[in-house]
Scaffold this active site. Structure first.
Site, PDB file in Angstrom:
ATOM      1  N   TYR A  53       0.828  -1.203   0.000  1.00 46.30           N
ATOM      2  CA  TYR A  53       0.000   0.000   0.000  1.00 46.30           C
ATOM      3  C   TYR A  53       0.861   1.251   0.000  1.00 46.30           C
ATOM      4  O   TYR A  53       1.954   1.253   0.568  1.00 46.30           O
ATOM      5  CB  TYR A  53      -0.909   0.021   1.238  1.00 46.30           C
ATOM      6  CG  TYR A  53      -2.001  -1.007   1.261  1.00 46.30           C
ATOM      7  CD1 TYR A  53      -2.345  -1.756   0.134  1.00 46.30           C
ATOM      8  CD2 TYR A  53      -2.720  -1.248   2.430  1.00 46.30           C
ATOM      9  CE1 TYR A  53      -3.355  -2.701   0.194  1.00 46.30           C
ATOM     10  CE2 TYR A  53      -3.742  -2.175   2.496  1.00 46.30           C
ATOM     11  CZ  TYR A  53      -4.046  -2.907   1.373  1.00 46.30           C
ATOM     12  OH  TYR A  53      -5.048  -3.834   1.438  1.00 46.30           O
ATOM     13  N   LEU A 237     -18.320  -1.960   0.849  1.00 43.42           N
ATOM     14  CA  LEU A 237     -19.106  -0.991   0.074  1.00 43.42           C
ATOM     15  C   LEU A 237     -18.868  -1.149  -1.420  1.00 43.42           C
ATOM     16  O   LEU A 237     -19.246  -0.283  -2.213  1.00 43.42           O
ATOM     17  CB  LEU A 237     -18.771   0.438   0.507  1.00 43.42           C
ATOM     18  CG  LEU A 237     -19.186   0.797   1.929  1.00 43.42           C
ATOM     19  CD1 LEU A 237     -18.705   2.208   2.282  1.00 43.42           C
ATOM     20  CD2 LEU A 237     -20.696   0.701   2.098  1.00 43.42           C
ATOM     21  N   GLY A 240     -17.174   1.572  -3.231  1.00 47.17           N
ATOM     22  CA  GLY A 240     -17.992   2.784  -3.276  1.00 47.17           C
ATOM     23  C   GLY A 240     -19.275   2.659  -4.054  1.00 47.17           C
ATOM     24  O   GLY A 240     -20.139   3.540  -3.975  1.00 47.17           O
ATOM     25  N   GLY A 244     -23.909   4.652  -3.610  1.00 47.14           N
ATOM     26  CA  GLY A 244     -24.779   5.332  -4.569  1.00 47.14           C
ATOM     27  C   GLY A 244     -24.098   6.465  -5.310  1.00 47.14           C
ATOM     28  O   GLY A 244     -24.694   7.073  -6.199  1.00 47.14           O
ATOM     29  N   LYS A 245     -22.833   6.754  -4.980  1.00 45.55           N
ATOM     30  CA  LYS A 245     -22.200   7.921  -5.593  1.00 45.55           C
ATOM     31  C   LYS A 245     -21.901   7.732  -7.082  1.00 45.55           C
ATOM     32  O   LYS A 245     -21.691   8.720  -7.789  1.00 45.55           O
ATOM     33  CB  LYS A 245     -20.923   8.297  -4.841  1.00 45.55           C
ATOM     34  CG  LYS A 245     -19.785   7.300  -4.917  1.00 45.55           C
ATOM     35  CD  LYS A 245     -18.615   7.786  -4.070  1.00 45.55           C
ATOM     36  CE  LYS A 245     -17.468   6.791  -4.028  1.00 45.55           C
ATOM     37  NZ  LYS A 245     -16.378   7.252  -3.138  1.00 45.55           N
TER      38      LYS A 245
END
Length: 346
Positions: A53, A237, A240, A244-245
């Protein structure tokens, strides 16, 4: 924040684990430290990192930067009761010179590097990011072909890594060995070798799991339930999508999709129809879709806890507001009907 004993260990961890993969790329150090303060103050005592990362993108030049950022926070705050998980990069990654596979020699060097960057004496949970033999994760299920695998070589590698883990545990450098992006066959063999040869038992499994990605629900769920190996669910999620974005196939400025247009293969012809269905369920029951998606992972039959991650501290603050949301049997049944109507959308 509720806490639980993790698997067959004595580690007491929060129901949420904080992911850190954007620290040093999309998330600058000051906001990363703000997130770490916010999460710890809210009761999150469990952090997940990796030597490769940050992501978006993954590069050799930036590998380790996330651990360095987390390490400076640990050194400054000295948080009590913190549980730290990190990972050694699997074969073929451009975050490691020449895409080197996992070996005992490389694992020992990687542990030393992570300890130095994190500024800690011992890593609580040390995970193999993915197996050398490859896997069906990261959207590879559509072309997965295990026929090139060599069973005896795989078992010899597992034995080598568990033996190295035993040495690192004895030296006080790691507490537990664990897996990520593994299969049911792989998990079963890691556990069998540990039991039959007196080697360290893998503690946990970190695989992708969300309302949109439910391959864990069958053989792996059975294995994890019977063996008490908790799932650390990453991307609850769906990168993302479940916020709903991206609904309407849009790309908000500064979002992950701006850097990764197909969200790692998650943007498909059916995905937005499924997202709309889950957004509708959240609306029907008066829930925030983010809170519904994350809390749902805590209702699963096999022991599961979500790894939450946020690009900004504002996003993390919103996530943390959902810790007391209850997913009722009626909501679960409605979600199950949606999954049956729109399974495996990516």
């Amino acid at each position: 924040m509720k806490k639980r004993k993790l698997g067959q260990s004595d580690l007491l961890v929060s129901d949420y684990c904080l992911g850190t993969m954007t620290y040093g790329s999309q998330t600058d150090e000051s906001d990363a430290h703000r997130q770490l303060d916010m999460a710890f103050d809210a009761g999150v005592n469990f952090l997940d990192a990796a030597e490769m990362y940050p992501v978006n993108p993954v590069r050799l030049e930036t590998a380790g930067r996330t651990e360095e950022i987390v390490g400076r926070w640990i050194a400054a705050r000295r948080p009590e009761g913190l549980v730290v998980a990190t990972k050694i990069t699997g074969a073929g990654s451009n975050a490691v010179k020449d895409g080197a596979p996992i070996t005992a020699e490389r694992m020992r060097a990687a542990v030393e590097g992570s300890l130095r960057r994190l500024q800690i004496d011992c890593i609580d949970i040390y995970q193999l990011h993915w197996p050398n033999r490859g896997s069906y994760h990261f959207r590879k299920s559509w072309s997965f072909d295990p026929s090139g695998q060599n069973r005896e070589a795989t078992l010899a590698h597992m034995r080598e890594i568990l033996t190295c883990a035993a040495d690192l545990i004895a030296e006080g450098k790691i507490r537990h060995i664990a897996l990520s992006n593994e299969s049911a066959w792989g998990l079963a063999n890691w556990l069998h070798l540990a039991q039959s040869e007196g080697l360290p038992r893998v503690l946990s499994l970190q695989n992708e799991y969300s309302l949109l990605c439910r391959s864990f629900d069958l053989d792996l769920s059975e294995a994890c339930w019977n063996e008490n190996v908790p799932l650390l669910a990453f991307s609850p999620l769906a990168a993302g999508l479940l916020t709903g974005k991206y609904a309407g196939n849009v790309t908000p400025e500064g979002s992950r999709r701006e850097r990764n247009p197909d969200l790692g293969g998650r943007i498909t012809g059916r995905v937005f129809e499924a997202v709309s269905g889950y957004l509708a369920i959240a609306n029907e029951f008066g829930l925030d879709p983010v809170h519904m998606a994350v809390q749902w992972t805590l209702t699963r039959p096999a022991p599961t806890l979500p790894i939450i991650g946020a690009t900004t501290s504002d996003q993390l603050a919103h996530l943390l507001k959902g810790v007391d949301v209850v997913i009722t049997p009626e909501i679960r049944a409605t979600i199950d009907r949606m999954n049956r109507a729109m399974p495996m959308v990516y």
